[in-house]
Design a protein around this motif. Structure first.
Motif, PDB file in Angstrom:
ATOM      1  N   PRO A 293      36.951   9.418 -51.019  1.00  0.00           N
ATOM      2  CA  PRO A 293      36.309  10.034 -49.578  1.00  0.00           C
ATOM      3  C   PRO A 293      35.837   8.402 -48.911  1.00  0.00           C
ATOM      4  O   PRO A 293      35.431   7.580 -49.511  1.00  0.00           O
ATOM      5  CB  PRO A 293      35.239  10.862 -49.769  1.00  0.00           C
ATOM      6  N   PHE A 294      35.980   8.507 -47.609  1.00  0.00           N
ATOM      7  CA  PHE A 294      35.461   7.302 -47.133  1.00  0.00           C
ATOM      8  C   PHE A 294      35.024   7.714 -45.722  1.00  0.00           C
ATOM      9  O   PHE A 294      35.401   8.639 -45.280  1.00  0.00           O
ATOM     10  CB  PHE A 294      36.516   6.121 -46.831  1.00  0.00           C
ATOM     11  N   ASP A 295      34.171   6.774 -45.207  1.00  0.00           N
ATOM     12  CA  ASP A 295      33.526   7.094 -43.688  1.00  0.00           C
ATOM     13  C   ASP A 295      34.364   6.427 -42.612  1.00  0.00           C
ATOM     14  O   ASP A 295      34.408   5.263 -42.512  1.00  0.00           O
ATOM     15  CB  ASP A 295      32.252   6.737 -43.567  1.00  0.00           C
ATOM     16  N   PRO A 296      34.927   7.273 -41.771  1.00  0.00           N
ATOM     17  CA  PRO A 296      35.882   6.700 -40.690  1.00  0.00           C
ATOM     18  C   PRO A 296      35.135   5.829 -39.838  1.00  0.00           C
ATOM     19  O   PRO A 296      35.725   4.931 -39.129  1.00  0.00           O
ATOM     20  CB  PRO A 296      36.432   7.772 -39.958  1.00  0.00           C
ATOM     21  N   LYS A 297      33.827   5.923 -39.504  1.00  0.00           N
ATOM     22  CA  LYS A 297      33.067   4.930 -38.775  1.00  0.00           C
ATOM     23  C   LYS A 297      32.808   3.617 -39.263  1.00  0.00           C
ATOM     24  O   LYS A 297      32.542   2.613 -38.548  1.00  0.00           O
ATOM     25  CB  LYS A 297      31.651   5.660 -38.635  1.00  0.00           C
ATOM     26  N   LYS A 298      33.132   3.580 -40.487  1.00  0.00           N
ATOM     27  CA  LYS A 298      33.089   2.143 -41.361  1.00  0.00           C
ATOM     28  C   LYS A 298      34.402   1.495 -41.437  1.00  0.00           C
ATOM     29  O   LYS A 298      34.222   0.420 -41.998  1.00  0.00           O
ATOM     30  CB  LYS A 298      32.505   2.424 -42.666  1.00  0.00           C
ATOM     31  N   VAL A 299      35.395   2.164 -40.710  1.00  0.00           N
ATOM     32  CA  VAL A 299      36.592   1.500 -40.892  1.00  0.00           C
ATOM     33  C   VAL A 299      36.665   0.343 -39.720  1.00  0.00           C
ATOM     34  O   VAL A 299      36.128   0.412 -38.861  1.00  0.00           O
ATOM     35  CB  VAL A 299      37.800   2.612 -40.352  1.00  0.00           C
ATOM     36  N   GLU A 300      36.908  -0.827 -40.225  1.00  0.00           N
ATOM     37  CA  GLU A 300      37.098  -2.250 -39.475  1.00  0.00           C
ATOM     38  C   GLU A 300      38.420  -2.687 -39.257  1.00  0.00           C
ATOM     39  O   GLU A 300      38.972  -2.687 -40.125  1.00  0.00           O
ATOM     40  CB  GLU A 300      36.156  -3.074 -40.084  1.00  0.00           C
ATOM     41  N   LYS A 301      38.707  -2.927 -38.060  1.00  0.00           N
ATOM     42  CA  LYS A 301      40.057  -3.784 -37.612  1.00  0.00           C
ATOM     43  C   LYS A 301      39.777  -5.166 -38.790  1.00  0.00           C
ATOM     44  O   LYS A 301      38.982  -5.797 -38.730  1.00  0.00           O
ATOM     45  CB  LYS A 301      40.194  -4.076 -36.315  1.00  0.00           C
ATOM     46  N   ALA A 302      41.180  -5.312 -39.115  1.00  0.00           N
ATOM     47  CA  ALA A 302      41.114  -6.950 -39.937  1.00  0.00           C
ATOM     48  C   ALA A 302      41.454  -7.797 -38.722  1.00  0.00           C
ATOM     49  O   ALA A 302      42.625  -8.231 -38.614  1.00  0.00           O
ATOM     50  CB  ALA A 302      42.060  -6.841 -41.067  1.00  0.00           C
TER      51      ALA A 302
END
Length: 185
Positions: free
Chosen positions: A23-32
């Motif tokens: 599981p991961f938090d989509p709010k913590k997805v960052e663009k590279a």
């Protein structure tokens, strides 16, 4: 991950990483941003017209490049190395259709199995045995894949029947492929 690969993972209530299924938090997805910057600044020649294009625009360019389209039209069509005319003895596993390891749905070919599992079992955390691999002579019917969906997507994009003669071992297959390759040139 590119957006196209990550997007389906974000459209479920509890997103899972497409690689490890944690599981991961989509709010913590960052663009590279550093990768995007490199793709926008580096140029490479088109394989058709040799025009220098940024890597960010290469896919779009190649899909509309007349020279690439011409090369693709002149590309020889796929032909199996050896015609598939092997008789199917009754004492070997069915290698054409499979049962879903999650729900038991039967008679799914490889593509149908991938589609079925992606549509119905995307969030299933259970480790399961790959029915395609376990049907192969080298398969281990007790090995449970930690990430079955990624395994399906990466390992079963084609049918083994097209490429494999089940009656010869790996070394003999390699020798036959080398001999055929040398005879065609």
């Amino acid at each position: 991950f590119c957006g196209e690969c990550l997007q389906p993972c974000l459209q479920v209530p509890s997103p899972l990483c497409p690689l490890c299924r944690m599981p991961f938090d989509p709010k913590k997805v960052e663009k590279a941003s550093s990768v995007e910057k490199q793709l926008s600044s580096y140029k490479a020649p088109c394989r058709g017209c040799s025009k220098k294009v940024t890597l960010a625009k290469m896919r779009s360019h190649v899909s509309s490049c007349a020279k690439v389209q011409e090369q693709m039209a002149n590309c020889p069509k796929f032909v199996p190395v050896v015609p598939t005319s092997q008789p199917i003895p009754s004492n070997i596993p069915n290698r054409s259709t499979f049962a879903c390891p999650y729900c038991g749905a039967r008679n799914l070919d490889q593509q149908e199995l991938v589609k079925h599992c992606m549509e119905n079992h995307r969030n299933d955390p259970n480790k399961v045995v790959c029915p395609v691999c376990s049907a192969m002579p080298w398969g281990d019917p007790s090995y449970k894949s930690a990430n079955f969906l990624q395994h399906l997507l990466h390992r079963h994009k084609f049918s083994y029947d097209t490429f494999v003669d089940y009656n010869i071992d790996e070394e003999a297959a390699l020798q036959a492929a080398l001999a055929l390759s040398l005879s065609e040139n």
